[in-house]
Each structure stands twice: as structure tokens, then as C-alpha cells.
Design a protein around this motif. Structure first.
Motif, mmCIF file in Angstrom:
data_model
loop_
_atom_site.group_PDB
_atom_site.id
_atom_site.type_symbol
_atom_site.label_atom_id
_atom_site.label_comp_id
_atom_site.label_asym_id
_atom_site.label_seq_id
_atom_site.Cartn_x
_atom_site.Cartn_y
_atom_site.Cartn_z
ATOM 1 N N SER A 58 0.913 -1.143 0.012
ATOM 2 C CA SER A 58 0.107 -0.012 0.223
ATOM 3 C C SER A 58 0.964 1.308 0.027
ATOM 4 O O SER A 58 1.980 1.354 0.391
ATOM 5 C CB SER A 58 -0.973 -0.086 1.096
ATOM 6 N N ILE A 59 0.463 2.134 -0.734
ATOM 7 C CA ILE A 59 1.124 3.621 -0.673
ATOM 8 C C ILE A 59 0.346 4.604 -0.076
ATOM 9 O O ILE A 59 -0.794 4.923 -0.446
ATOM 10 C CB ILE A 59 1.512 3.793 -2.344
ATOM 11 N N TYR A 60 0.932 5.315 0.866
ATOM 12 C CA TYR A 60 0.288 6.471 1.516
ATOM 13 C C TYR A 60 1.237 7.646 1.152
ATOM 14 O O TYR A 60 2.591 7.772 1.336
ATOM 15 C CB TYR A 60 0.526 6.278 3.099
ATOM 16 N N GLU A 61 0.409 9.046 1.182
ATOM 17 C CA GLU A 61 1.055 10.221 1.036
ATOM 18 C C GLU A 61 0.365 11.099 1.969
ATOM 19 O O GLU A 61 -0.719 11.093 2.209
ATOM 20 C CB GLU A 61 1.160 10.591 -0.512
ATOM 21 N N TRP A 62 1.271 11.988 2.245
ATOM 22 C CA TRP A 62 0.734 13.024 3.068
ATOM 23 C C TRP A 62 0.045 14.292 2.427
ATOM 24 O O TRP A 62 0.852 14.878 1.567
ATOM 25 C CB TRP A 62 2.007 13.615 3.913
ATOM 26 N N ASN A 63 -1.144 14.633 2.432
ATOM 27 C CA ASN A 63 -1.674 15.763 1.771
ATOM 28 C C ASN A 63 -1.809 16.905 2.611
ATOM 29 O O ASN A 63 -2.889 17.752 2.164
ATOM 30 C CB ASN A 63 -3.265 15.221 1.622
ATOM 31 N N ASP A 64 -0.940 17.328 3.369
ATOM 32 C CA ASP A 64 -0.865 18.551 4.265
ATOM 33 C C ASP A 64 -1.881 18.495 5.245
ATOM 34 O O ASP A 64 -1.970 19.490 6.199
ATOM 35 C CB ASP A 64 -1.354 19.614 3.363
ATOM 36 N N VAL A 65 -2.723 17.471 5.632
ATOM 37 C CA VAL A 65 -3.703 17.283 6.633
ATOM 38 C C VAL A 65 -3.647 15.980 7.357
ATOM 39 O O VAL A 65 -3.579 15.827 8.510
ATOM 40 C CB VAL A 65 -5.264 17.718 6.238
ATOM 41 N N ARG A 66 -3.785 14.928 6.420
ATOM 42 C CA ARG A 66 -3.705 13.644 6.853
ATOM 43 C C ARG A 66 -3.032 12.856 5.886
ATOM 44 O O ARG A 66 -2.636 13.078 4.808
ATOM 45 C CB ARG A 66 -5.100 13.163 7.318
ATOM 46 N N TRP A 67 -2.952 11.445 6.399
ATOM 47 C CA TRP A 67 -2.216 10.325 5.438
ATOM 48 C C TRP A 67 -3.569 9.867 4.499
ATOM 49 O O TRP A 67 -4.558 9.590 4.861
ATOM 50 C CB TRP A 67 -1.871 9.347 6.361
ATOM 51 N N GLU A 68 -3.115 9.787 3.310
ATOM 52 C CA GLU A 68 -4.251 9.404 2.062
ATOM 53 C C GLU A 68 -3.419 8.113 1.358
ATOM 54 O O GLU A 68 -2.291 8.080 1.121
ATOM 55 C CB GLU A 68 -4.408 10.522 1.339
ATOM 56 N N GLU A 69 -4.225 7.162 1.253
ATOM 57 C CA GLU A 69 -3.970 6.073 0.591
ATOM 58 C C GLU A 69 -4.174 6.157 -0.944
ATOM 59 O O GLU A 69 -5.072 6.731 -1.290
ATOM 60 C CB GLU A 69 -4.590 4.847 0.981
ATOM 61 N N ARG A 70 -2.847 5.865 -1.591
ATOM 62 C CA ARG A 70 -2.931 6.088 -3.097
ATOM 63 C C ARG A 70 -2.311 4.707 -3.557
ATOM 64 O O ARG A 70 -1.767 4.024 -2.976
ATOM 65 C CB ARG A 70 -1.776 7.040 -3.407
ATOM 66 N N ALA A 71 -2.727 4.642 -4.925
ATOM 67 C CA ALA A 71 -2.316 3.536 -5.720
ATOM 68 C C ALA A 71 -2.547 2.173 -5.059
ATOM 69 O O ALA A 71 -1.745 1.192 -5.164
ATOM 70 C CB ALA A 71 -1.013 3.825 -5.767
ATOM 71 N N ASN A 72 -3.836 2.109 -4.370
ATOM 72 C CA ASN A 72 -4.049 0.515 -3.958
ATOM 73 C C ASN A 72 -4.432 -0.380 -5.313
ATOM 74 O O ASN A 72 -4.500 -1.589 -4.656
ATOM 75 C CB ASN A 72 -5.400 0.731 -3.114
ATOM 76 N N GLU A 73 -4.338 0.136 -6.228
ATOM 77 C CA GLU A 73 -4.617 -0.648 -7.452
ATOM 78 C C GLU A 73 -3.463 -1.696 -7.573
ATOM 79 O O GLU A 73 -3.370 -2.747 -8.188
ATOM 80 C CB GLU A 73 -4.925 0.014 -8.663
ATOM 81 N N ILE A 74 -2.307 -1.382 -6.770
ATOM 82 C CA ILE A 74 -1.024 -2.137 -7.026
ATOM 83 C C ILE A 74 -1.182 -3.643 -6.475
ATOM 84 O O ILE A 74 -0.789 -4.665 -6.957
ATOM 85 C CB ILE A 74 0.305 -1.624 -6.294
ATOM 86 N N SER A 75 -1.903 -3.707 -5.397
ATOM 87 C CA SER A 75 -2.368 -4.950 -4.642
ATOM 88 C C SER A 75 -3.248 -5.641 -5.391
ATOM 89 O O SER A 75 -3.219 -6.848 -5.513
ATOM 90 C CB SER A 75 -2.935 -4.697 -3.499
ATOM 91 N N LYS A 76 -4.305 -4.877 -6.251
ATOM 92 C CA LYS A 76 -5.282 -5.397 -6.752
ATOM 93 C C LYS A 76 -5.101 -6.139 -8.022
ATOM 94 O O LYS A 76 -5.425 -7.005 -8.669
ATOM 95 C CB LYS A 76 -6.611 -4.415 -6.924
#
Length: 583
Positions: A280-298
């Protein structure tokens, strides 16, 4: 919310007197409680607690606290987010398993701690360093040699103790226990951070210059990210994510860590989490952690064995459990990953990549493969491989004598690799974690047998072991080779260390050759570090610099990270120091 009010107890007592019987708290809240304005003030508010997360534990321990706004009649008090406290709450009742006394303190039968090492506090958590009294327990590199209390040239007397004397101040004991650093470029531990106390850490990773740290915490099974503000480590937001099994998880962090006043915003950070054989990939969006690119696992259903996140978070190398390899890339921090390489012919067991993601080496137990064409095989079994951060060198750990290992170096700066002279023998552990510098002159190896990190240096045609050894259960060496993180060797699966993670820094010289300057280059899309060489310096101090390599680009801002003249560092932005800004 923490208050100093006794109104709740007083109200319950009054109701019990009227009813002539005891009532429990649940009955009181359901049948008798009535909200009303209180004459008492709220002192502190905790950070927000998310329901059904590891924070939702019915205890204030490990939460961040903020001072309350001034009380105004008939108005609610709120937390003042500009007044975060530096204090933390701890459970004052000790328990040998769940809440042990620090620094070898003994938990008595009445749940209080007996402090034996010189420390103090409810749980013996207060360090006695730099107080003028030499405490042998803390006279180690990990505690900066008791804050200098044991040496005549570093000890400073306080109102409590006089340097060189015993606790009474009457008897002169001298400085026989003085320990000093005698090596060049020694690793020195940062001041212990309370942010890591009470954590049982299973895995730790650093960004390339050591300013951002990510760890996996075993008890709560959470991934957490911390930023170094120059004096302490502070958690960024809440936990990034939860994991199922903390012992089978790994994380990597990439941070665009340019030093500049950017409206108080934190630097962009990407975190890759390998959990339960998926990514899973997570990135900081200036407010909170946001999961990105969950299609890697799928998209890729085969389970993941290893991963490497590089190129400012835009290249991801994945080694799958079916022994195949895929290299994924994406445009600048996009959610869409594209497959740029896929190899499945040689049953790979190991992967290692350069920091920019442009070079990768694959290996199985017998051979390693470079650029998908260059292959080197061994009669002995390969145990580990490591590409240097810049992609110039490769270190290969192979079996030697059955119980020990040896490391062979290869120059991979060109299209074809070249084996280098000087095999490094005597590596204690066959599963050692290894690192190699870009010039190949220094190799670091951490042994799981004795929990020790050792540095080996190639000098005058032979290997020499650096006199400094660092103790810890595991290590992560940042790619700039100026910061490393160690999990405390005093921590076990169920026993919290006083400080579970110790971060070390060192200042290095600039090496031979032209004077140089290391800049953070900030174009519009992706900040990154580049090494430039100083061509000339005017009488007014202005520099003309030439970028090593290419291609050439333009940028509105560049940040001076390190300025080298001759063999000396003139300015350095480590430890939170501000760099210079140039146009």
C-alpha cells in the motif's frame, strides 16, 4: 479532557445520600447526570482520538496534549492548537511486562519503582545525564557518556552535584571512568526522544538524509511517521495505517526534504507499506495520510516478498514470492503506476536498487544479474546484495566457511560490471544487513548474532575495521551515510525499552577532488538533491557552479544543503539547521 473538578464525585455522593444506597457510574450517567456549566476550568485537551483505532484505548497515555483556551462565561472551551505541550502522560503503576521500570529499575510489590542506576521519576524515566555526577550506567556512547559528566573537560557542575566528587560533595572521586571519542567521523547518538518511549518497535526506516523516520509499532500494530524539528522527533498526524502482523511487515519512506520556510507546511512524504504480502502507498496531503495507488495490490495477485521505493517515491521495485520481478513507475506522485520492466526467468530471491530507481540488480542463491544481461555466478551461496545509493557500487554477501560470510564488491557505474580487489571476509552473520558507500571504500554490516553494527574501510590495499561499534537489534542507514536508526537492544517482543529507537548522526568530510556544493534543486514538479562542482568564486563570495552529469534544467529556488571547500564542510543543514536560499 483533563480538569481539576470534583463536581462529579460530589454530585454522586449527594445522590447516594438522598437514596441511602450506592450507585455505580453507569447508573449515574444513564439516570441522574445533567450537564451544566462548571465553575472549574479545563486545563488541557488531548489530540483527536479516532474510534476503533489503536488510540481508542480508554487511557491518556501516548496522546498529544494542548492547552485549553481561556474560559469565558457560558462559552465552551476549546483546545489551543498553537500551545502544544511538550509533556507526556505515563502510567505511574509499574508492571514487569506491560509497564516496566526504566533503566534496570525494580518494580516493587506495591507497583512503585526502585531506581538503581541513578535515574529518577515515577518509572525511573528521568535521565541523570549532564547533572555534574558521573553515573557509570549511562557512561556509554548511547547516552553521550552521561552527558559529559565523567570527564574533566566536558563536565559542568550544577546546584546539586560538583564535578569529580561523590553524591555528598565531600569526597573527591576523580575522573577514572572518563570515556572519550577518539575516532574521526564518529557516529554520535541524538538526544533521546520521548516520542519513542513506551513503544515496542518491530521495524524502522529513515529518509535519505535522516530527517523523516517511519516505524512499525508492535503493540498497537501501527505504522507511524516522525519528523525531526532539530531538537526532537514529532509524530506527523495520526498513525499512517494499521497492519495485521507487525513482524512480517516492512516500510520505506521517501521525503522531498528541502529546508525552506514554506508557510509552515511539512515536506511531502511517501510511505510504502508491505503488509500481509501486499503493498500500500500512502502520502501526506498537508492534513492527513491518504492511501494512494491501492490498485498495485489488486492488479498483481501474486504475493509480495520484497519491495524498494525510490526516485522520490515514483519508482517501485517489487520482488514476488513466485520469484518474478516488476519495476513500476509513475508520473510525479500520480495514483497511476505503469509497468516498465517485468522479469521472471531466473527465480530471483533478492533485489537492490539505486536511489534514483535507474539501476537494479537481481539475484538468486547462485547468481546475480545486472541490466538483465550481465550475470555473475558463484560456487558458494549468495546471502544478500546491496546497490550503493548512487548506483556506482554493488556489494554481494556470500557464504564462507558455513557460519561466516564474505563480501565481494563490484563497480557497476558503467554498462558492464567490474569486480574489485579485496574480498572482505569474517562477516559474523550470514543474514547480516549490509550497506556500501558510492566509492566502495566503506562497508557496513549489522550482525543479528551479537546485535552489533560494524564498519569496514578499505585503506592502503587492505580492510580495516573501524574502532566504533554500535549496539542495536537492527539498523537502517540513510543513503547520505550521515544518519542511521537503531532499534534498542534492550527491547524485547514484550518489554518496552526506555527509548526504543536511537538515531545517530555524523558529519563527514567532503572527500578528495574539486570543491563542491550539494544543493536541493526545486523545479515546479519534484524537489531533489543534486551534486554540483564549484568552478570559481568571486571576491564578493558569489559562486559559479557546474552540475555533475546533466541534463541541465532551470529552477526558481535552490537550497544549499552542504558546502565543501577543500576537504572541510563549511555549512551543513543536518540536525534541523536552516540552509541558505539562493535564486
Amino acid at each position: 479532557v483533563i480538569t481539576s473538578s470534583l463536581e462529579l464525585t460530589e454530585d454522586i455522593n449527594e445522590i447516594e445520600k438522598k437514596m441511602d444506597r450506592k450507585i455505580d457510574l453507569n447508573s449515574y450517567l444513564q439516570n441522574y447526570f445533567h450537564g451544566q456549566w462548571s465553575k472549574y476550568n479545563v486545563a488541557f485537551f488531548s489530540e483527536p482520538v479516532l474510534v476503533d483505532t489503536p488510540q481508542d484505548t480508554m487511557t491518556p497515555v501516548d496522546l498529544n496534549w494542548f492547552a485549553a483556551s481561556p474560559k469565558v462565561k457560558d462559552e465552551l472551551q476549546i483546545p489551543d492548537e498553537n500551545k502544544k505541550t511538550t509533556s507526556v502522560l505515563i502510567c505511574s503503576l509499574c508492571d514487569d511486562e506491560s509497564n516496566p521500570c526504566y533503566y534496570d529499575g525494580i518494580c516493587r510489590s506495591d507497583k512503585s519503582c526502585e531506581c538503581n542506576s541513578g535515574s529518577s521519576g515515577t518509572l525511573c524515566q528521568v535521565l541523570p545525564t549532564a547533572n555534574g555526577l558521573c553515573d557509570e550506567y549511562f557512561n556509554t556512547r548511547e547516552y553521550n557518556y552521561d552527558g559529559g559528566d565523567c570527564c574533566i573537560n566536558t563536565c559542568e557542575s550544577t546546584e546539586t552535584y560538583v564535578c569529580g566528587k561523590d553524591k555528598s560533595g565531600m569526597l573527591y572521586v576523580g575522573y577514572d571512568n572518563c570515556e572519550v571519542e577518539s575516532c574521526i567521523n564518529c557516529w554520535r547518538p541524538d538526544n533521546p526522544s520521548s516520542s519513542f518511549s513506551q513503544l515496542i518497535v518491530a521495524y524502522v526506516s529513515l529518509s535519505k538524509n535522516g530527517r523523516v523516520l517511519v516505524l512499525i509499532e508492535s503493540a498497537g500494530r501501527t505504522v507511524r511517521v516522525f519528523d525531526n524539528d532539530g531538537s526532537n522527533w514529532k509524530i506527523r498526524g495520526t498513525a499512517v495505517t494499521n497492519v495485521v502482523y507487525s513482524t512480517s511487515v516492512s516500510v520505506q519512506v521517501i521525503s522531498n526534504e528541502f529546508i525552506m520556510n514554506n508557510g509552515g507546511r511539512l515536506s511531502p512524504v511517501t510511505v510504502a507499506v508491505k503488509s500481509n504480502a501486499s503493498i500500500s502507498i500512502y502520502e501526506w496531503n498537508d492534513v492527513r495520510w491518504e492511501e494512494r495507488a491501492n490498485e498495485i495490490s489488486k492488479e498483481y495477485l501474486v504475493q509480495v516478498q520484497e519491495m524498494e521505493l525510490n526516485n522520490n517515491g515514483n519508482s517501485l521495485g517489487i520482488l514476488y514470492k513466485d520469484k518474478s520481478f516488476k519495476l513500476l513507475q509513475r508520473p510525479h506522485h500520480s495514483a497511476l503506476w505503469m509497468e516498465v520492466a517485468s522479469i521472471s526467468k531466473n527465480n530471483y530471491d533478492f533485489i537492490s536498487m539505486s536511489e534514483d530507481g535507474s539501476k537494479f540488480v537481481l539475484a538468486n542463491n547462485s547468481c546475480f544479474e545486472y541490466k538483465m544481461t550481465e550475470i555473475e555466478c558463484f560456487e558458494k551461496q549468495i546471502k544478500k546484495i546491496k546497490v550503493s545509493p548512487g548506483g556506482q557500487m554493488l556489494a554481494v554477501l556470500i557464504d564462507y566457511e558455513g557460519v561466516k560470510g564474505e563480501i565481494i564488491r563490484y563497480n557497476i557505474s558503467e554498462d558492464k560490471f567490474k569486480k574489485m580487489d579485496g574480498v572482505l571476509r569474517g562477516i559474523i552473520s550470514l543474514d547480516a544487513d549490509i550497506e556500501i558507500t558510492n566509492d566502495g571504500m566503506t562497508v557496513a554490516a549489522h550482525s543479528s548474532i551479537d546485535n552489533t553494527l560494524r564498519f569496514h574501510e578499505w585503506e592502503d590495499g587492505q580492510w580495516r575495521m573501524n574502532q566504533q561499534e554500535i549496539k542495536g537489534k537492527s539498523m537502517f542507514l540513510a543513503s547520505y551515510n550521515t544518519a542511521l536508526a537503531m532499534i534498542s537492544s534492550r527491547q524485547s517482543a514484550t518489554l518496552r525499552s526506555s527509548y526504543s529507537v536511537v538515531v545517530y548522526h555524523r558529519n563527514t568530510n567532503c572527500g578528495e577532488g574539486m570543491s563542491s556544493v550539494r544543493l536541493t534543486f526545486i523545479p515546479d514538479n519534484s524537489p531533489r538533491d543534486l551534486l554540483w562542482e564549484i568552478v570559481s568564486v568571486t571576491s564578493s563570495g558569489n559562486m559559479t557552479v557546474l552540475k555533475k552529469g546533466g541534463p541541465y534544467e532551470t529552477a526558481g529556488t535552490m537550497i544549499v544543503e552542504e558546502l565543501c571547500v577543500g576537504n572541510d564542510i563549511i555549512t551543513y543543514t543536518g540536525h534541523g539547521k536552516k540552509g541558505c536560499c539562493i535564486g
